[in-house]
Design a protein around this motif. Structure first.
Motif, PDB file in Angstrom:
ATOM      1  N   ALA A  96      -9.491  15.697 -16.538  1.00 26.12           N
ATOM      2  CA  ALA A  96      -9.202  14.355 -17.039  1.00 26.12           C
ATOM      3  C   ALA A  96      -9.561  13.291 -16.009  1.00 26.12           C
ATOM      4  O   ALA A  96     -10.049  12.213 -16.360  1.00 26.12           O
ATOM      5  CB  ALA A  96      -7.720  14.261 -17.413  1.00 26.12           C
ATOM      6  N   GLN A 108     -12.177  10.435 -16.611  1.00 24.15           N
ATOM      7  CA  GLN A 108     -11.429   9.186 -16.725  1.00 24.15           C
ATOM      8  C   GLN A 108     -10.633   9.128 -18.026  1.00 24.15           C
ATOM      9  O   GLN A 108     -10.637   8.140 -18.752  1.00 24.15           O
ATOM     10  CB  GLN A 108     -12.370   7.975 -16.612  1.00 24.15           C
ATOM     11  CG  GLN A 108     -13.075   7.873 -15.278  1.00 24.15           C
ATOM     12  CD  GLN A 108     -13.944   6.644 -15.163  1.00 24.15           C
ATOM     13  OE1 GLN A 108     -14.201   5.956 -16.133  1.00 24.15           O
ATOM     14  NE2 GLN A 108     -14.388   6.344 -13.949  1.00 24.15           N
ATOM     15  N   GLN A 109      -9.924  10.224 -18.305  1.00 25.23           N
ATOM     16  CA  GLN A 109      -9.080  10.319 -19.476  1.00 25.23           C
ATOM     17  C   GLN A 109      -7.610  10.281 -19.065  1.00 25.23           C
ATOM     18  O   GLN A 109      -7.282  10.078 -17.899  1.00 25.23           O
ATOM     19  CB  GLN A 109      -9.401  11.608 -20.248  1.00 25.23           C
ATOM     20  CG  GLN A 109     -10.822  11.665 -20.800  1.00 25.23           C
ATOM     21  CD  GLN A 109     -11.129  12.987 -21.481  1.00 25.23           C
ATOM     22  OE1 GLN A 109     -10.374  13.949 -21.373  1.00 25.23           O
ATOM     23  NE2 GLN A 109     -12.256  13.037 -22.187  1.00 25.23           N
ATOM     24  N   TRP A 110      -6.732  10.496 -20.039  1.00 18.57           N
ATOM     25  CA  TRP A 110      -5.301  10.469 -19.786  1.00 18.57           C
ATOM     26  C   TRP A 110      -4.931  11.536 -18.759  1.00 18.57           C
ATOM     27  O   TRP A 110      -5.358  12.680 -18.856  1.00 18.57           O
ATOM     28  CB  TRP A 110      -4.549  10.695 -21.098  1.00 18.57           C
ATOM     29  CG  TRP A 110      -3.051  10.733 -20.923  1.00 18.57           C
ATOM     30  CD1 TRP A 110      -2.203   9.682 -20.847  1.00 18.57           C
ATOM     31  CD2 TRP A 110      -2.246  11.914 -20.805  1.00 18.57           C
ATOM     32  NE1 TRP A 110      -0.908  10.118 -20.683  1.00 18.57           N
ATOM     33  CE2 TRP A 110      -0.904  11.497 -20.655  1.00 18.57           C
ATOM     34  CE3 TRP A 110      -2.530  13.283 -20.810  1.00 18.57           C
ATOM     35  CZ2 TRP A 110       0.148  12.374 -20.511  1.00 18.57           C
ATOM     36  CZ3 TRP A 110      -1.480  14.172 -20.667  1.00 18.57           C
ATOM     37  CH2 TRP A 110      -0.159  13.707 -20.525  1.00 18.57           C
TER      38      TRP A 110
END
Length: 211
Positions: free
Chosen positions: A137, A141-143
């Protein structure tokens, strides 16, 4: 009498050059043997002290040459190489088989619940998977998984998997604040194991409760 001058030409490969006396006059031939033993090679621009003489053919040359330049400062002794943080972190992996050996010894000596091994294995596997997902992640660049969740998993018997993930995945392995809390959770988990599953810990707990 000794004179002073400056080395105006030098051929290091052939080992000779010429000195220009400070008082004027023709330049003097100088051979590397005239310098005697010295720690560094002659260099153009070096101020020298010498005795004017002549060779076997009567040609003028400089003899008994000494340098008038200040001596170069001695290089400090190399300090002992500090252990690299990466090597120290890699060494921390030995804590996992060390803990497994401790659990085995306690089991042989006092007996342990059969579910304890499964709890550590399951929580370590789950923690490793969560670390891997959080690293992915972060790359995409995710949660992200909260650090509180990661610390909670480590405290709940998942610290061996967290330690493996930190070393193998290089995730959460360089943030000092996180690592300080992580090692605190490891210490708390180990103390909890000793207090709950060993006679020494049981006696300490009972004496504390009675007090």
């Amino acid at each position: 009498m000794r004179q002073s001058g400056q080395l105006i030409q030098w051929d290091d490969a052939k080992g000779y050059g010429f000195i220009q006396p400070e008082g004027g006059g023709p330049r003097l031939f100088v051979h590397v043997k005239a310098f005697g033993l010295r720690p560094r090679r002659p260099f153009v621009g070096e101020r020298l002290s010498f005795v004017a003489g002549a060779d076997a053919q009567g040609k003028a040359r400089a003899l008994k040459v000494q340098s008038l330049e200040p001596r170069p400062a001695r290089a400090p002794a190399p300090a002992a190489a500090a252990p690299r943080p990466e090597s120290l972190r890699g060494a921390s992996l030995w804590l996992i088989p060390g803990f497994a050996l401790l659990v085995l010894m306690v089991h042989l000596a006092f007996g342990l619940p059969h579910w304890l091994w499964g709890c550590y294995l399951a929580m370590s596997l789950a923690t490793f998977i969560v670390y891997a997902g959080d690293k992915r992640a972060a790359r995409l660049q995710q949660w992200r998984v909260s650090e509180a969740t990661l610390h909670g998993l480590a405290l709940a018997c998942g610290w061996p998997g967290a330690l493996l993930a930190q070393q193998l995945l290089r995730h959460k392995s360089s943030k000092p604040a996180f690592r300080h809390l992580f090692w605190l959770s490891v210490i708390v988990n180990l103390l909890g194991f000793v207090l709950i599953f060993t006679p020494l810990g049981t006696r300490l707990l009972s004496s504390y409760v009675s007090f």
